[in-house]
Design a protein around this motif. Structure first.
Motif, PDB file in Angstrom:
ATOM      1  N   ALA A 131       0.782  -1.198  -0.090  1.00  0.00           N
ATOM      2  CA  ALA A 131       0.051   0.016  -0.024  1.00  0.00           C
ATOM      3  C   ALA A 131       1.036   1.299   0.247  1.00  0.00           C
ATOM      4  O   ALA A 131       1.909   1.276   0.969  1.00  0.00           O
ATOM      5  N   ASP A 132       0.637   2.190  -0.860  1.00  0.00           N
ATOM      6  CA  ASP A 132       1.458   3.075  -1.051  1.00  0.00           C
ATOM      7  C   ASP A 132       0.535   4.519  -1.351  1.00  0.00           C
ATOM      8  O   ASP A 132      -0.323   4.491  -2.319  1.00  0.00           O
ATOM      9  N   LEU A 133       0.662   5.524  -0.639  1.00  0.00           N
ATOM     10  CA  LEU A 133       0.191   6.994  -0.811  1.00  0.00           C
ATOM     11  C   LEU A 133       0.996   7.782  -1.360  1.00  0.00           C
ATOM     12  O   LEU A 133       2.404   7.945  -1.042  1.00  0.00           O
ATOM     13  N   SER A 134       0.885   8.311  -2.606  1.00  0.00           N
ATOM     14  CA  SER A 134       1.397   9.181  -3.645  1.00  0.00           C
ATOM     15  C   SER A 134       0.651  10.697  -3.479  1.00  0.00           C
ATOM     16  O   SER A 134      -0.638  10.326  -4.257  1.00  0.00           O
ATOM     17  N   VAL A 135       1.019  11.691  -3.459  1.00  0.00           N
ATOM     18  CA  VAL A 135       0.431  12.906  -3.319  1.00  0.00           C
ATOM     19  C   VAL A 135       1.028  14.057  -4.068  1.00  0.00           C
ATOM     20  O   VAL A 135       2.298  13.940  -4.221  1.00  0.00           O
ATOM     21  N   THR A 136       0.391  15.125  -4.498  1.00  0.00           N
ATOM     22  CA  THR A 136       1.060  16.384  -5.079  1.00  0.00           C
ATOM     23  C   THR A 136       0.095  17.416  -4.447  1.00  0.00           C
ATOM     24  O   THR A 136      -0.925  17.270  -3.862  1.00  0.00           O
ATOM     25  N   PHE A 137       0.754  18.642  -4.266  1.00  0.00           N
ATOM     26  CA  PHE A 137      -0.033  19.828  -3.857  1.00  0.00           C
ATOM     27  C   PHE A 137      -1.466  20.110  -4.421  1.00  0.00           C
ATOM     28  O   PHE A 137      -1.503  19.921  -5.743  1.00  0.00           O
ATOM     29  N   LEU A 138      -2.276  20.676  -3.806  1.00  0.00           N
ATOM     30  CA  LEU A 138      -3.593  21.000  -4.426  1.00  0.00           C
ATOM     31  C   LEU A 138      -3.928  22.332  -3.886  1.00  0.00           C
ATOM     32  O   LEU A 138      -4.121  22.462  -2.800  1.00  0.00           O
ATOM     33  N   GLU A 139      -4.275  23.418  -4.583  1.00  0.00           N
ATOM     34  CA  GLU A 139      -4.482  24.758  -4.341  1.00  0.00           C
ATOM     35  C   GLU A 139      -5.921  24.562  -3.932  1.00  0.00           C
ATOM     36  O   GLU A 139      -6.751  24.338  -5.045  1.00  0.00           O
ATOM     37  N   GLU A 140      -6.569  25.099  -3.033  1.00  0.00           N
ATOM     38  CA  GLU A 140      -7.814  25.085  -2.460  1.00  0.00           C
ATOM     39  C   GLU A 140      -8.288  26.249  -3.436  1.00  0.00           C
ATOM     40  O   GLU A 140      -7.820  27.381  -3.628  1.00  0.00           O
ATOM     41  N   GLN A 141      -9.591  25.916  -4.191  1.00  0.00           N
ATOM     42  CA  GLN A 141     -10.389  26.748  -4.890  1.00  0.00           C
ATOM     43  C   GLN A 141     -11.746  26.573  -4.577  1.00  0.00           C
ATOM     44  O   GLN A 141     -12.129  25.550  -4.375  1.00  0.00           O
ATOM     45  N   THR A 142     -12.596  27.727  -4.895  1.00  0.00           N
ATOM     46  CA  THR A 142     -14.032  27.415  -4.863  1.00  0.00           C
ATOM     47  C   THR A 142     -14.541  27.742  -6.185  1.00  0.00           C
ATOM     48  O   THR A 142     -14.333  28.735  -6.669  1.00  0.00           O
ATOM     49  N   GLY A 143     -15.307  26.633  -6.802  1.00  0.00           N
ATOM     50  CA  GLY A 143     -15.652  26.410  -7.992  1.00  0.00           C
ATOM     51  C   GLY A 143     -16.980  27.355  -8.177  1.00  0.00           C
ATOM     52  O   GLY A 143     -17.566  27.784  -7.205  1.00  0.00           O
ATOM     53  N   GLU A 144     -17.542  27.150  -9.465  1.00  0.00           N
ATOM     54  CA  GLU A 144     -18.725  27.619  -9.445  1.00  0.00           C
ATOM     55  C   GLU A 144     -19.977  27.233  -8.879  1.00  0.00           C
ATOM     56  O   GLU A 144     -20.797  27.751  -8.683  1.00  0.00           O
ATOM     57  N   HIS A 145     -19.720  25.981  -8.132  1.00  0.00           N
ATOM     58  CA  HIS A 145     -20.713  25.328  -7.586  1.00  0.00           C
ATOM     59  C   HIS A 145     -20.479  25.671  -6.041  1.00  0.00           C
ATOM     60  O   HIS A 145     -21.455  25.593  -5.086  1.00  0.00           O
ATOM     61  N   GLY A 146     -19.410  26.463  -5.496  1.00  0.00           N
ATOM     62  CA  GLY A 146     -19.238  26.911  -4.443  1.00  0.00           C
ATOM     63  C   GLY A 146     -18.777  25.840  -3.338  1.00  0.00           C
ATOM     64  O   GLY A 146     -18.985  26.284  -2.177  1.00  0.00           O
ATOM     65  N   ASN A 147     -18.271  24.884  -3.912  1.00  0.00           N
ATOM     66  CA  ASN A 147     -17.889  23.647  -2.977  1.00  0.00           C
ATOM     67  C   ASN A 147     -16.510  24.046  -2.675  1.00  0.00           C
ATOM     68  O   ASN A 147     -15.637  24.779  -3.115  1.00  0.00           O
ATOM     69  N   GLU A 148     -16.220  23.300  -1.473  1.00  0.00           N
ATOM     70  CA  GLU A 148     -14.895  23.371  -0.892  1.00  0.00           C
ATOM     71  C   GLU A 148     -13.737  22.828  -1.575  1.00  0.00           C
ATOM     72  O   GLU A 148     -12.469  22.938  -1.584  1.00  0.00           O
ATOM     73  N   HIS A 149     -13.939  21.831  -2.480  1.00  0.00           N
ATOM     74  CA  HIS A 149     -13.086  21.072  -3.360  1.00  0.00           C
ATOM     75  C   HIS A 149     -12.721  21.418  -4.721  1.00  0.00           C
ATOM     76  O   HIS A 149     -11.774  20.976  -5.321  1.00  0.00           O
TER      77      HIS A 149
END
Length: 162
Positions: A131-149
């Motif tokens: 089992a391996d977790l691999s990640v990259t940065f994600l800039e938080e944005q609020t899209g047109e639907h106004g959701n947190e992801h």
């Protein structure tokens, strides 16, 4: 010089001869045209290791696992676990490697601490071989639907994200 070009800093690095020979072979095998490109990629990869990121950092990535599906209750446990983390899971792919082993790739997005928790709960299970977790940065944005992801996007049709 292009406006979006980053300023570069030169520095010297000393390597033992056997190590630089191995590194040069790696460069050829990977298709790099020079040592600088290879070193930059290695540094970027190192800085993105989950252990280097802050636990509240928003990230996107994958959890890759191989497990024995004959281990009692393991497939059901893994499915239930994924349901418990459904807000963090974007997609999964399940592949039967052979009669006994399955490969599963879970595409994830969320706070690193939650994804680490999911990864940890997977890797400690009897029958999980890898089992391996691999990640990259994600800039938080609020899209047109106004959701947190930042799921705001257009498909040419209207819908809601759950």
């Amino acid at each position: 010089m292009a406006a979006d070009k980053e300023e570069l800093t030169r520095f010297g690095v000393s390597f033992p001869v056997p190590l630089i020979e191995q590194f040069d072979q790696y460069i050829v095998e990977q298709g790099y045209t020079n040592r600088s490109e290879a070193i930059r990629d290695l540094v970027r990869r190192t800085l993105l290791e989950p252990s280097r990121l802050q636990s509240e950092q928003s990230v996107a990535g994958t959890i890759v696992m191989v497990y024995d599906h004959h281990i009692s209750e393991l497939p059901l446990y893994l499915m239930e676990l994924q349901h418990n983390f459904h807000h963090d899971i974007i997609s999964t792919m399940h592949v039967h490697l052979n009669h006994d082993q399955c490969l599963e790739i879970i595409v994830v997005r969320g706070k690193l601490n939650r994804l680490r928790k999911l990864h940890q709960q997977i890797q400690v299970q009897k029958g999980v071989l890898y089992a391996d977790l691999s990640v990259t940065f994600l800039e938080e944005q609020t899209g047109e639907h106004g959701n947190e992801h930042g799921l705001g996007h257009k498909h040419g049709h209207e819908h809601e994200h759950l």
